[in-house]
Design an enzyme around this catalytic site. Structure first.
Site, PDB file in Angstrom:
ATOM      1  N   LYS A 176      40.831  42.569  19.778  1.00 57.91           N
ATOM      2  CA  LYS A 176      41.478  42.660  18.464  1.00 57.91           C
ATOM      3  C   LYS A 176      42.051  44.077  18.292  1.00 57.91           C
ATOM      4  O   LYS A 176      41.328  45.028  18.036  1.00 57.91           O
ATOM      5  CB  LYS A 176      40.483  42.397  17.327  1.00 57.91           C
ATOM      6  CG  LYS A 176      41.205  42.214  15.999  1.00 57.91           C
ATOM      7  CD  LYS A 176      40.484  42.783  14.802  1.00 57.91           C
ATOM      8  CE  LYS A 176      40.754  44.214  14.525  1.00 57.91           C
ATOM      9  NZ  LYS A 176      42.081  44.529  13.994  1.00 57.91           N
ATOM     10  N   GLY A 228      37.530  53.981  17.044  1.00 55.92           N
ATOM     11  CA  GLY A 228      38.083  54.108  15.697  1.00 55.92           C
ATOM     12  C   GLY A 228      37.283  55.106  14.892  1.00 55.92           C
ATOM     13  O   GLY A 228      36.710  56.050  15.443  1.00 55.92           O
ATOM     14  N   GLY A 229      37.213  54.874  13.591  1.00 55.43           N
ATOM     15  CA  GLY A 229      36.587  55.838  12.692  1.00 55.43           C
ATOM     16  C   GLY A 229      35.060  55.738  12.674  1.00 55.43           C
ATOM     17  O   GLY A 229      34.487  54.682  12.975  1.00 55.43           O
ATOM     18  N   GLY A 288      32.605  52.518  12.794  1.00 53.33           N
ATOM     19  CA  GLY A 288      31.708  52.472  13.949  1.00 53.33           C
ATOM     20  C   GLY A 288      30.264  52.246  13.537  1.00 53.33           C
ATOM     21  O   GLY A 288      29.536  51.466  14.174  1.00 53.33           O
ATOM     22  N   GLU A 306      33.570  54.843  20.508  1.00 52.99           N
ATOM     23  CA  GLU A 306      34.240  56.151  20.584  1.00 52.99           C
ATOM     24  C   GLU A 306      34.778  56.433  19.185  1.00 52.99           C
ATOM     25  O   GLU A 306      35.662  55.722  18.709  1.00 52.99           O
ATOM     26  CB  GLU A 306      35.358  56.118  21.623  1.00 52.99           C
ATOM     27  CG  GLU A 306      35.723  57.512  22.120  1.00 52.99           C
ATOM     28  CD  GLU A 306      36.871  58.131  21.372  1.00 52.99           C
ATOM     29  OE1 GLU A 306      36.679  58.499  20.182  1.00 52.99           O
ATOM     30  OE2 GLU A 306      37.951  58.257  21.971  1.00 52.99           O
ATOM     31  N   CYS A 362      41.999  61.535  18.805  1.00 51.93           N
ATOM     32  CA  CYS A 362      40.555  61.704  18.603  1.00 51.93           C
ATOM     33  C   CYS A 362      40.060  63.044  19.139  1.00 51.93           C
ATOM     34  O   CYS A 362      39.115  63.620  18.611  1.00 51.93           O
ATOM     35  CB  CYS A 362      39.786  60.562  19.232  1.00 51.93           C
ATOM     36  SG  CYS A 362      40.262  60.227  20.925  1.00 51.93           S
ATOM     37  N   GLU A 409      36.877  64.748   9.669  1.00 48.65           N
ATOM     38  CA  GLU A 409      38.163  64.564  10.341  1.00 48.65           C
ATOM     39  C   GLU A 409      39.270  64.346   9.319  1.00 48.65           C
ATOM     40  O   GLU A 409      39.095  63.553   8.389  1.00 48.65           O
ATOM     41  CB  GLU A 409      38.091  63.272  11.171  1.00 48.65           C
ATOM     42  CG  GLU A 409      37.937  63.455  12.641  1.00 48.65           C
ATOM     43  CD  GLU A 409      38.108  62.117  13.387  1.00 48.65           C
ATOM     44  OE1 GLU A 409      37.761  61.059  12.841  1.00 48.65           O
ATOM     45  OE2 GLU A 409      38.577  62.167  14.522  1.00 48.65           O
TER      46      GLU A 409
HETATM   47  P1  NDP Z   1      39.230  52.056  11.575  1.00 53.01           P
HETATM   48  O1  NDP Z   1      38.069  52.564  12.287  1.00 53.01           O
HETATM   49  O2  NDP Z   1      39.013  51.340  10.290  1.00 53.01           O
HETATM   50  O3  NDP Z   1      40.099  51.059  12.508  1.00 53.01           O
HETATM   51  C1  NDP Z   1      39.985  50.963  13.895  1.00 53.01           C
HETATM   52  C2  NDP Z   1      39.897  49.493  14.295  1.00 53.01           C
HETATM   53  O4  NDP Z   1      38.746  48.898  13.672  1.00 53.01           O
HETATM   54  C3  NDP Z   1      41.079  48.657  13.846  1.00 53.01           C
HETATM   55  O5  NDP Z   1      41.357  47.654  14.798  1.00 53.01           O
HETATM   56  C4  NDP Z   1      40.569  48.042  12.570  1.00 53.01           C
HETATM   57  O6  NDP Z   1      41.257  46.871  12.217  1.00 53.01           O
HETATM   58  C5  NDP Z   1      39.147  47.745  12.928  1.00 53.01           C
HETATM   59  N1  NDP Z   1      38.237  47.577  11.798  1.00 53.01           N
HETATM   60  C6  NDP Z   1      38.364  48.056  10.531  1.00 53.01           C
HETATM   61  N2  NDP Z   1      37.314  47.684   9.774  1.00 53.01           N
HETATM   62  C7  NDP Z   1      36.502  46.933  10.563  1.00 53.01           C
HETATM   63  C8  NDP Z   1      35.273  46.258  10.366  1.00 53.01           C
HETATM   64  N3  NDP Z   1      34.639  46.287   9.198  1.00 53.01           N
HETATM   65  N4  NDP Z   1      34.722  45.611  11.407  1.00 53.01           N
HETATM   66  C9  NDP Z   1      35.335  45.580  12.604  1.00 53.01           C
HETATM   67  N5  NDP Z   1      36.517  46.182  12.857  1.00 53.01           N
HETATM   68  C10 NDP Z   1      37.088  46.865  11.854  1.00 53.01           C
HETATM   69  O7  NDP Z   1      40.239  53.225  11.410  1.00 53.01           O
HETATM   70  P2  NDP Z   1      41.283  53.531  10.247  1.00 53.01           P
HETATM   71  O8  NDP Z   1      42.582  53.049  10.688  1.00 53.01           O
HETATM   72  O9  NDP Z   1      40.823  53.044   8.911  1.00 53.01           O
HETATM   73  O10 NDP Z   1      41.194  55.105  10.270  1.00 53.01           O
HETATM   74  C11 NDP Z   1      40.095  55.721   9.629  1.00 53.01           C
HETATM   75  C12 NDP Z   1      39.729  56.982  10.360  1.00 53.01           C
HETATM   76  O11 NDP Z   1      39.196  56.661  11.638  1.00 53.01           O
HETATM   77  C13 NDP Z   1      40.888  57.902  10.682  1.00 53.01           C
HETATM   78  O12 NDP Z   1      41.267  58.659   9.592  1.00 53.01           O
HETATM   79  C14 NDP Z   1      40.296  58.698  11.806  1.00 53.01           C
HETATM   80  O13 NDP Z   1      39.480  59.706  11.270  1.00 53.01           O
HETATM   81  C15 NDP Z   1      39.451  57.697  12.557  1.00 53.01           C
HETATM   82  N6  NDP Z   1      40.126  57.131  13.735  1.00 53.01           N
HETATM   83  C16 NDP Z   1      39.664  57.491  14.960  1.00 53.01           C
HETATM   84  C17 NDP Z   1      40.288  57.034  16.088  1.00 53.01           C
HETATM   85  C18 NDP Z   1      39.811  57.411  17.443  1.00 53.01           C
HETATM   86  O14 NDP Z   1      40.603  57.408  18.387  1.00 53.01           O
HETATM   87  N7  NDP Z   1      38.534  57.693  17.625  1.00 53.01           N
HETATM   88  C19 NDP Z   1      41.480  56.181  16.021  1.00 53.01           C
HETATM   89  C20 NDP Z   1      41.845  55.801  14.684  1.00 53.01           C
HETATM   90  C21 NDP Z   1      41.182  56.280  13.593  1.00 53.01           C
HETATM   91  P3  NDP Z   1      42.487  46.955  11.185  1.00 53.01           P
HETATM   92  O15 NDP Z   1      43.522  47.814  11.786  1.00 53.01           O
HETATM   93  O16 NDP Z   1      42.901  45.558  11.088  1.00 53.01           O
HETATM   94  O17 NDP Z   1      41.921  47.525   9.911  1.00 53.01           O
END
Ligand code: NDP
Length: 496
Positions: A179, A232-233, A237, A254, A288, A389
């Site tokens: 996803k 992701g965030g 996580g 991560e 990141c 962040e």
């Molecule tokens: P998220 O962590 O919310 O999104 C990353 C992924 O997780 C997307 O595919 C998202 O789907 C999915 N997701 C969101 N909520 C859930 C959930 N409850 N259960 C399972 N999967 C979920 O990142 P954001 O885009 O909201 O960004 C928030 C912060 O995260 C940023 O400001 C940054 O600090 C950090 N970040 C870190 C990254 C990294 O490389 N480590 C990359 C991106 C963000 P969907 O897009 O459909 O919401």
């Protein structure tokens, strides 16, 4: 658009399908708001079907028992397709992210290299023999696939993040449900087509587009998923790890970082300034491992920050196809809002805004999510600005006095993904690199990564490591097989 007319962008059990009840989503360019594409999204039913297909395919055993060399060859074919179609992939990536086309093209080279690396690694280590110390027994460790992997990926390096999960999973013989971020689905769709063309059997790789809280959350909680791999965030996580705990599934996370870039007074000045800019402002800070914290030695602080600010103000911002641009927009209006609020809070806390801190002016920026490269000086250790962040083009500056002070400040974060040391004293740089509690440390460099070296976070930056030999390890079980070569009744209990 009705669901009957929705595009076939879900890939389940080897078939491209339109949206179920998930509906369709318009993807608009972060650079100017123009329509990039329209995709179908899955709902919980679609996700259930994808999980079921991956589970059934894994349990059937045919895929898991293919030769590792054959799986490696498949990955090498995917790498060739990525090279052949790189222009199409790069354009799709820039369309969704607003990233400069030249950066998406560079990403494509890394992505093809990732598939090539895992393609070659796949067949190398089938297991190890363990010395039992006895002639009457035989022990070995056999590497086996984990099973069904749920993969949730973010929007900043959409295809690279997918590649880091999909390539080792295929190498290991897992099946998966992917996803991607709802904001950046295009290159995941193209990749699934490439996997199909390369001969991935039906049901091994499944793609479900959709929202995180619905589709992603189901992957994290579902009993038929064996490993959930998420990038992701931090907050997302944590919730994924908590959901995964209910079924005690394996978790690979991560979660980003607040990465220190430590600059000693004896560093080559121009080199260090140049790297400091690249470290934090590349891709508008949406990286990141961004060097978002400059930790600079007192003696050169003023001169260094003055030069940094002067150079920051010269950075040219623009859309993906603007050849003059050096960096682009943020991913979304919501993220722009988050970055603006982050800077406002930092300033409220006492940070000195040296430059940026607002959107750029001008008609060309009006419909995009642009934010000026920003430098916040004199931030207090432990303050919001240096602990949280921003994930945007925001650099904070902290001072240090000596080596111990540098290490103490650089380690004062609950994250631990990456960091850097700039110094012309190689011994000192190595000493500091050893003491930094961050998963990757660069010396007189920033951002290079090698697929053959581990990538992962200390502390709250993550669980597990991607890439490297251990990268495949996340997607494998290591089974110890011990054989008694002289089986006899053990006579533990004498029966009297
Ligand atoms: P998220 O962590 O919310 O999104 C990353 C992924 O997780 C997307 O595919 C998202 O789907 C999915 N997701 C969101 N909520 C859930 C959930 N409850 N259960 C399972 N999967 C979920 O990142 P954001 O885009 O909201 O960004 C928030 C912060 O995260 C940023 O400001 C940054 O600090 C950090 N970040 C870190 C990254 C990294 O490389 N480590 C990359 C991106 C963000 P969907 O897009 O459909 O919401």
């Amino acid at each position: 658009m009705s669901n009957d007319e929705s595009p076939n962008t879900l890939f389940i059990d080897g078939t491209w399908q339109p949206a179920g009840a998930g509906g369709v989503r318009e993807i608009r360019s972060p650079a100017d708001g123009t329509l990039v594409t329209t995709v179908s999204e899955g709902d919980r039913n679609d996700t259930e079907r994808a999980i079921h297909a991956a589970r059934r395919t894994f349990d059937d055993g045919t895929w898991a028992n293919t030769s590792a060399w054959d799986r490696g060859d498949l990955l090498l074919r995917v790498s060739d397709i990525l090279v052949r179609d790189q222009a199409e992939f790069a354009r799709a990536e820039s369309g969704d992210t607003g990233k400069r086309l030249v950066e998406s093209e560079q990403d494509m080279a890394d992505i093809a290299a990732c598939f090539r690396y895992f393609g070659k690694l796949a067949g190398i280590n089938g297991g190890d023999v363990v010395d039992t110390g006895s002639p009457d027994s035989f022990s070995r460790v056999r590497y086996e696939p984990v099973g069904v992997c749920g993969m949730i990926t973010p929007w900043n390096f959409p295809l690279l993040q997918v590649a880091w999960k999909v390539a080792p999973a295929i190498a290991a013989g897992d099946t998966f449900v992917l996803k991607p971020s709802e904001l950046t689905p295009s290159t995941a769709i193209l990749l699934m087509r490439a996997l199909d063309e390369a001969g991935l059997p039906a049901g091994v790789g499944n793609l479900v587009l959709g929202s995180g809280p619905e589709t992603g959350a189901l992957l994290a909680e579902h009993r038929d998923i064996d490993l959930i791999s998420f990038t992701g965030g931090l907050h997302t996580g944590r919730s994924i790890a908590a959901s995964a705990a209910a079924t005690v599934k394996k978790v690979a996370l991560e979660l980003g970082g607040k990465n220190p870039n430590v600059v000693f007074a004896d560093a080559d000045f121009d080199t260090a300034v140049d790297y400091a800019l690249m470290a934090v402002f590349l891709h508008s800070g949406q990286v990141c491992s961004a060097g978002a914290r400059l930790v600079v030695q007192d003696d050169i602080h003023d001169e260094f920050v003055d030069e940094l600010v002067r150079r920051t103000e010269k950075i040219r911002i623009g859309g993906p196809y603007d050849e003059d641009a050096e960096t682009g927009p943020l991913i979304s209006a919501a993220h722009l809002e988050k970055v603006s609020a982050h800077v406002a809070k930092a300033v409220e806390e006492g940070a000195v805004l040296r430059t940026g801190g607002r959107r750029p002016e001008g008609e060309r920026y009006a419909n995009g999510h642009y934010y000026l490269p920003t430098v916040l000086d004199e931030v207090a250790q432990g303050s919001y600005a240096v602990t949280e962040e921003s994930f945007g083009p925001v650099l904070t500056v902290e001072r240090f006095t000596d080596e111990d002070d540098a290490v103490r400040i650089a380690n004062d974060t609950h994250y631990g993904l990456a960091g850097a040391v700039f110094s012309s004293d190689v011994s000192k740089a190595q000493r500091v690199a050893h003491r930094l509690r961050h998963g990757t440390v660069w010396i007189n460099d920033f951002h290079p990564y090698l697929p053959q070296a581990e990538w992962g976070g200390y502390k709250q930056s993550g669980i597990g490591r991607e890439l490297g030999r251990a990268g495949l390890g996340e997607y494998q079980e290591a089974k110890h097989i011990h054989q008694n070569l002289r089986p006899q009744p053990p006579r533990w209990f004498d029966g009297r």
